[in-house]
Write a protein that holds these residues in place. Structure first.
Motif, PDB file in Angstrom:
ATOM      1  N   UNK A  36      72.114  29.576  49.358  1.00  0.00           N
ATOM      2  CA  UNK A  36      71.878  28.902  50.630  1.00  0.00           C
ATOM      3  C   UNK A  36      73.088  28.022  50.910  1.00  0.00           C
ATOM      4  N   UNK A  38      74.316  24.444  53.455  1.00  0.00           N
ATOM      5  CA  UNK A  38      73.896  23.383  54.349  1.00  0.00           C
ATOM      6  C   UNK A  38      75.138  22.811  55.021  1.00  0.00           C
ATOM      7  N   UNK A  41      74.267  17.779  57.794  1.00  0.00           N
ATOM      8  CA  UNK A  41      73.101  17.254  58.497  1.00  0.00           C
ATOM      9  C   UNK A  41      72.202  18.325  59.101  1.00  0.00           C
ATOM     10  N   UNK A  42      72.489  19.604  58.854  1.00  0.00           N
ATOM     11  CA  UNK A  42      71.614  20.654  59.373  1.00  0.00           C
ATOM     12  C   UNK A  42      70.665  21.122  58.275  1.00  0.00           C
ATOM     13  N   UNK A  43      69.685  21.943  58.651  1.00  0.00           N
ATOM     14  CA  UNK A  43      68.791  22.507  57.657  1.00  0.00           C
ATOM     15  C   UNK A  43      69.504  23.546  56.814  1.00  0.00           C
ATOM     16  N   UNK A  44      69.109  23.697  55.547  1.00  0.00           N
ATOM     17  CA  UNK A  44      69.707  24.751  54.721  1.00  0.00           C
ATOM     18  C   UNK A  44      69.550  26.116  55.376  1.00  0.00           C
TER      19      UNK A  44
ATOM     20  N   UNK B  91      62.751  18.524  56.545  1.00  0.00           N
ATOM     21  CA  UNK B  91      62.978  19.906  56.966  1.00  0.00           C
ATOM     22  C   UNK B  91      61.709  20.721  56.766  1.00  0.00           C
ATOM     23  N   UNK B 104      64.908  27.624  57.469  1.00  0.00           N
ATOM     24  CA  UNK B 104      64.731  26.194  57.695  1.00  0.00           C
ATOM     25  C   UNK B 104      64.948  25.806  59.155  1.00  0.00           C
ATOM     26  N   UNK B 105      64.205  24.777  59.554  1.00  0.00           N
ATOM     27  CA  UNK B 105      64.438  24.183  60.858  1.00  0.00           C
ATOM     28  C   UNK B 105      65.581  23.189  60.814  1.00  0.00           C
ATOM     29  N   UNK B 106      65.905  22.614  61.970  1.00  0.00           N
ATOM     30  CA  UNK B 106      67.045  21.693  62.044  1.00  0.00           C
ATOM     31  C   UNK B 106      66.755  20.311  61.485  1.00  0.00           C
TER      32      UNK B 106
END
Lengths: 112, 113
Positions: A36, A38, A41-44, B91, B104-106
């Motif tokens: 994964x 990241x 500051x964003x989602x993985x 998240x 995953x969401x933001x």
């Protein structure tokens, strides 16, 4: 889940291949390797996973050694947008709950 | 391409208040998750949810937390009596049956003052 070891940081020139290593010497026969990333500051974001064969998708390639004790994620032509923390996670697919355990990962910086 | 969405993007609340963080998982997904990331720290698993019940939870997910799927599209995380240390990015993630990669969401940035 098996423990993984990744370098803290790596640099790569834009347009070149980025090769991110991961050691997982205690991996069990039924554990998969997942990658994964990241972006700040964003989602993985899921990238790729594999069991023992090499895998390729539109984002990356995953090379797993024959003994399965290590793997390499390859981004063939890195761009500035690939700057992110990359996580190698080893786990049994389908395990109850299937939680992901994130380590520190590798901070990849792609330089212009 | 379908995406996990989360609202609000930023929530500010006072210590002791209750907050509800909302997520809309990808429509054909059946497994749902909450994770959190305190600033500068690792992403931590909180809870997984399947078939209208919790399937796994971490030691972080104590009685202060609850999850719910109130309808066919939303998945919520409720934090009762928030504490300063609950400040983090939260998240939501989902995955379909038969596949094990999570999407995953933001995230929602929760700030407890």
């Amino acid at each position: 889940d098996a423990k993984t070891t990744q370098p803290t940081s790596m640099d790569c020139a834009e347009g070149r291949a980025a090769n991110l290593p991961c050691n997982h010497s205690t991996i069990s026969g039924n554990e998969y390797v997942y990658w994964y990333r990241q972006i700040h500051s964003q989602g993985p974001q899921y990238i790729i996973h594999g069991l023992k064969n090499n895998e390729t998708n539109e984002m990356a390639s995953l090379i797993i050694t024959e003994d399965r004790k290590s793997s390499t994620l390859i981004l063939p032509h890195a761009t500035l947008r690939d700057t992110a923390v990359y996580y190698c996670i080893v786990r049994v697919a389908g395990a109850s709950g299937s939680r992901l355990t994130f380590g520190e990962g590798t901070q990849l910086t792609v330089n212009p | 391409e379908p995406e996990v969405t989360q609202t609000p993007s930023h929530q500010v609340t006072q210590m002791g208040q209750e907050v509800i963080l909302r997520c809309v998982p990808i429509s054909n997904h059946l497994y749902f998750y909450w994770y959190r990331q305190i600033l500068g720290q690792k992403v931590e698993f909180l809870v997984s949810f399947y078939n209208n019940e919790i399937s796994e939870k971490s030691e972080i997910f104590d009685d202060q937390f609850s999850v719910e799927r109130p309808d066919g599209s939303n998945f919520t995380l409720k934090i009762r009596s928030t504490k300063l240390e609950d400040s983090a990015m939260y998240f939501c993630a989902s995955r379909p049956s038969g596949a094990y990669e999570q999407y995953f969401g933001p995230g929602t940035r929760l700030t407890v003052t």
